[in-house]
Scaffold this motif. Sequence first.
Motif, PDB file in Angstrom:
ATOM      1  N   THR A 289      -1.223   0.320   3.421  1.00 28.75           N
ATOM      2  CA  THR A 289      -2.502  -0.403   3.483  1.00 28.75           C
ATOM      3  C   THR A 289      -2.480  -1.490   4.550  1.00 28.75           C
ATOM      4  O   THR A 289      -3.506  -1.827   5.128  1.00 28.75           O
ATOM      5  CB  THR A 289      -2.832  -1.028   2.122  1.00 28.75           C
ATOM      6  OG1 THR A 289      -1.748  -1.878   1.722  1.00 28.75           O
ATOM      7  CG2 THR A 289      -3.021   0.044   1.059  1.00 28.75           C
ATOM      8  N   TRP A 290      -1.318  -2.079   4.804  1.00 27.76           N
ATOM      9  CA  TRP A 290      -1.125  -3.071   5.864  1.00 27.76           C
ATOM     10  C   TRP A 290      -2.127  -4.221   5.834  1.00 27.76           C
ATOM     11  O   TRP A 290      -2.856  -4.442   6.803  1.00 27.76           O
ATOM     12  CB  TRP A 290      -1.178  -2.389   7.243  1.00 27.76           C
ATOM     13  CG  TRP A 290       0.066  -1.649   7.571  1.00 27.76           C
ATOM     14  CD1 TRP A 290       1.058  -1.293   6.727  1.00 27.76           C
ATOM     15  CD2 TRP A 290       0.452  -1.154   8.869  1.00 27.76           C
ATOM     16  NE1 TRP A 290       2.043  -0.597   7.383  1.00 27.76           N
ATOM     17  CE2 TRP A 290       1.704  -0.497   8.699  1.00 27.76           C
ATOM     18  CE3 TRP A 290      -0.131  -1.190  10.129  1.00 27.76           C
ATOM     19  CZ2 TRP A 290       2.375   0.108   9.743  1.00 27.76           C
ATOM     20  CZ3 TRP A 290       0.546  -0.588  11.179  1.00 27.76           C
ATOM     21  CH2 TRP A 290       1.781   0.054  11.007  1.00 27.76           C
ATOM     22  N   PRO A 291      -2.211  -4.969   4.735  1.00 29.47           N
ATOM     23  CA  PRO A 291      -3.057  -6.177   4.776  1.00 29.47           C
ATOM     24  C   PRO A 291      -2.446  -7.186   5.741  1.00 29.47           C
ATOM     25  O   PRO A 291      -1.219  -7.344   5.790  1.00 29.47           O
ATOM     26  CB  PRO A 291      -3.023  -6.677   3.331  1.00 29.47           C
ATOM     27  CG  PRO A 291      -1.789  -6.086   2.739  1.00 29.47           C
ATOM     28  CD  PRO A 291      -1.532  -4.797   3.446  1.00 29.47           C
ATOM     29  N   LEU A 292      -3.274  -7.851   6.525  1.00 31.55           N
ATOM     30  CA  LEU A 292      -2.781  -8.806   7.530  1.00 31.55           C
ATOM     31  C   LEU A 292      -2.434 -10.136   6.858  1.00 31.55           C
ATOM     32  O   LEU A 292      -2.968 -10.468   5.798  1.00 31.55           O
ATOM     33  CB  LEU A 292      -3.850  -9.002   8.609  1.00 31.55           C
ATOM     34  CG  LEU A 292      -4.154  -7.737   9.429  1.00 31.55           C
ATOM     35  CD1 LEU A 292      -5.368  -7.959  10.326  1.00 31.55           C
ATOM     36  CD2 LEU A 292      -2.947  -7.328  10.262  1.00 31.55           C
ATOM     37  N   PRO A 293      -1.552 -10.924   7.477  1.00 34.65           N
ATOM     38  CA  PRO A 293      -1.113 -12.185   6.852  1.00 34.65           C
ATOM     39  C   PRO A 293      -2.240 -13.204   6.734  1.00 34.65           C
ATOM     40  O   PRO A 293      -3.121 -13.287   7.593  1.00 34.65           O
ATOM     41  CB  PRO A 293      -0.011 -12.686   7.799  1.00 34.65           C
ATOM     42  CG  PRO A 293      -0.269 -11.990   9.102  1.00 34.65           C
ATOM     43  CD  PRO A 293      -0.862 -10.669   8.760  1.00 34.65           C
TER      44      PRO A 293
END
Length: 619
Positions: free
Chosen positions: A466-470
């Motif tokens: 999913t790679w949610p951003l910081p």
Amino acid sequence: MEAKNFVVWDYVVFAALFIISSGIGVFFAIKERKKATSREFLVGGRQMSFGPVALSLTASFMSAVTVLGTPSDVYRFGASFVVFFIAYTFVIIFTSELFLPVFYRSGITSTYEYLQLRFNKLVRYAATVIYILQTILYTGVVVYAPALALNQVTGFDLWGSVFATGIVCTFYCTLGGLKAVVWTDAFQMVVMIVGFLTVLIQGSSHAGGLHNVLEHSRNGSRLHIFDFDVDPLRRHTFWTISVGGTFTWLGIYGVNQSTIQRCISCKTEKHAKLALYFNLLGLWIILLCAVFSGLIMYSYFKDCDPWTSGIISAPDQLMPYFVMEIFATMPGLPGLFVACAFSGTLSTVAASINALATVTFEDFVKSYFPRLSDKLSTWISKGLCLLFGVLCTSMAVAASLMGGVVQAALSIHGMCGGPMLGLFSLGILFPFVNWKGALGGLLSGITLSFWVGIGGFIYPAPASKTWPLPLSTEQCVLSNETEPASTVLTSRPAIADTWYSLSYLYYSAVGCLGCVAAGIIISFLTGHQSGQDVQPLLIRPVCNLFCFWSKKYKMLCWCGVQHDSGTEQENLENGSTWKQGDGSVLQNGFKQESLVQLPGYDPKDKSYTNMAIEKVTHF
């Protein structure tokens, strides 16, 4: 979190939306009282022009879930959501050039009538029941989810907004029919645009201007838009959005009763196509507004994310919280944004109620009581609007008890839309598919899409996909609230990291392709349909585009369907009906020999107006 309550002016602005929407229903009830037929009530007498229909289409499918959810998605995952402009473009082209001509010319009111003409009643009723259940459930969630988000952030009364939405939509649908729905949607579309623009202007001002917004977004990796990774398990890439998004939205747009009902209410096929193409501009505008709102929101909260810091409890509350922050000293403007969000809800719910009433009346009531008088038909149609208004509002109450299932319910549209798209594709593109293949394909598609969809909810995809951003909380004054620990399943089957981790945008593609493949195989196993038994206007001969150099190959691909008989085929053979701007507009109806008359033909314009016709062929 302590909600920032509305003030008097916010309630005034918000109430104005409901009053004007109800007023439009009353206006059309009075204006059209002498045209009291079910045809006038359900499809506006088939005399609508493309302008209001285009606005209505855009408003109906840009619900409050879009207004609140898309900016939140961009805030957390970046601006790759903007790639949906490619998916929207393909969806509108396929809808207007592939599906719409068949529905428009066959003289139907319910899209599921087509399934009886092409296959039989059993296929029609199966599809209708699935559509009714899916739409009631989805509509209930569309009402409840934004009401909950707005309540927790703005203090706006939860059940007051839920019941107000249900009552107002039911009121103007029951009074004014499709014309009231279309014109109310057009008004609500304007409210949505104005609401978004206010947020964009004020938000960018607070963030230090558009240049700063883009600079902060770039530094936070929010502008990495084109990711060409072909991994189907990744949540959002160029391919999942452009390909998976096309399947998802085509299931919602191309064969959805709500869309097609608006299009066939247009006075000519040319108006119907124009409505779709102008609606595409509306989709692009709303998409850009939502994406930029997400970027502005990130720029504003870049050093103190209200979600991870515990100020708000869910991502859907980001947009309302942001609005209450930037408009803290401007009474009335938070009310305008809430009106913007609820415009999306009202238009979606109204479209659903009207579409549900139409399919129930056309597919069930008229099938069993074909000789109803016009007056009785109209009253039954109004009664159905009232019934479905109550059911959809009741479903919103049930949604409040679902807990985590609410997110699952939001995806049911996609999981049902894919198999439906596959079913209609079997009918329109494959003349040899029989009713057994159609029914078997529908059940196979539903099984596959629900299998992967429900599996994905039980075993969520790992964060690596999913790679949610910081997000940063460096400058936050942390509240006492802590983020609830997520429930982690200790044991995951092997299939959870492959099949169940498939991007949610591919659920519709899985259902559609599974339906088509199963339908073709079952048809050949059970004895395929003879093309000579299929009416040419129920099939779209796309092979003409690819075999234009050879009549022999074209006829081979027609599978026995008599496309070369009559005026229709002359147009198809020279490709005129596949070209935009040729001025060829055909009327709702079957081929020449199956009609008693074809009224409304203008030899100068070589077009037909959308007038009632009398069919003599029964299937």
